[in-house]
Design an enzyme around this catalytic site. Sequence first.
Site, short mmCIF file in Angstrom:
data_model
loop_
_atom_site.label_atom_id
_atom_site.label_comp_id
_atom_site.label_asym_id
_atom_site.label_seq_id
_atom_site.Cartn_x
_atom_site.Cartn_y
_atom_site.Cartn_z
N HIS A 1 0.65 -1.20 -0.03
CA HIS A 1 0.05 0.12 -0.07
C HIS A 1 0.90 1.30 0.06
O HIS A 1 1.22 1.89 -1.04
CB HIS A 1 -0.90 0.07 1.16
N HIS B 1 -2.51 -0.09 -12.37
CA HIS B 1 -3.45 -0.02 -11.11
C HIS B 1 -4.49 -0.44 -11.50
O HIS B 1 -5.10 -0.98 -12.36
CB HIS B 1 -3.60 1.79 -11.40
N ASP C 1 2.78 6.17 -7.77
CA ASP C 1 4.03 5.92 -7.25
C ASP C 1 5.02 5.99 -8.03
O ASP C 1 6.25 6.11 -7.72
CB ASP C 1 3.79 4.31 -6.69
#
Length: 353
Positions: free
Chosen positions: A182, A232, A291
């Site tokens: 996460h 994603h 990210d």
Amino acid sequence: VYLLLFGKLPTKAEFDEFSEMLAEFRVLPRNFVRDIIMKSPSKDMMNMLARCVLNLYSYDPDPDNVSISNVLRQCIQLIAQFPMLAIYSYRACRYYNTADGSLIIHKPNPEYSTAQNILHIRRKDSEFTDLEAKVLDIALILHADHGGGNNSTFTTHVVTSSGTDTYSSMAASLGSLKGPKHGGANVKVVEMFDYLHSALKDDSDGAIRDCLIAMLNKEAFDRSGLIYGMGHAVYSLSDPRCNILKECAQKLAAEKGLSEEFALHSRVAEIAGELIAEKRRIYKGVSPNVDFYSGLIYSMLGLDRKLFTPLFAIARIAGWSAHRIEELSGGGKIIRPAYQAISEHQPYLPLEE
């Protein structure tokens, strides 16, 4: 933050009042840094953050009151204090666990924004450029919330639904965010590029492809078969947060003289998307996620990797607060998932047999 908490954009007067409130709440309780942060430093920043949050319960005159007005007050206070909790914890960790660690504690500047204060209290000389503060501010905004389905925000809903206090709820969400699946994903991206720098024979597209194929085949890097920062669960054509961060990273790289590093990231993202779609037979598209560039940005800002996930928490505390208030406002039942056994039925055997 105002939009998340109140559901509307503030007027100029409301903005000024809210800014003054944040500045007032940034001040930690007297001796908190000495008694809580400095006396029991941990090598893990997220554990320290959670412990600090739980200890703030003891300094709250009305900690268990779950009325919306009281919870709103608690949440705004935590939003304001998270940067200090994270950076001071980092300083304590460096001081006690590294040979060259120095102990520098800057007080927050009431005239600064959250991003400016992070750079101010993190750096020994407190100096930063306007672009650095702007890019960090944008990164915090993009990480502030992402719906209720992500793991830590769902944790907020589940724990809040039990009727517990704000500090316990936020500590539980921090525990969720700590997980590498996460909140720790951008650290893995940075580590992946460390590997690429050491493994690439040259900077050609062919050399990049060879390294990435080896990673997908579980032959290189951490042998997980993953290219971190790619793909994603929801976004396929593109992650809009990543598109904004990519532009920010490009501008910051130009200011820092690191345009070649940015170019490598861009080429890896393009080639990796093609390879993953081909190998995994994904037809909806594979694009870099939020990210992919955030770790590069934090690195260019001179922020230690130990602070990457705490920075995520500094941003996401705003979203957690909004979802906690939403859960309390709904007045719903406790969230209790049901489980169904999928194993084969086992015949009952009496104890004496």
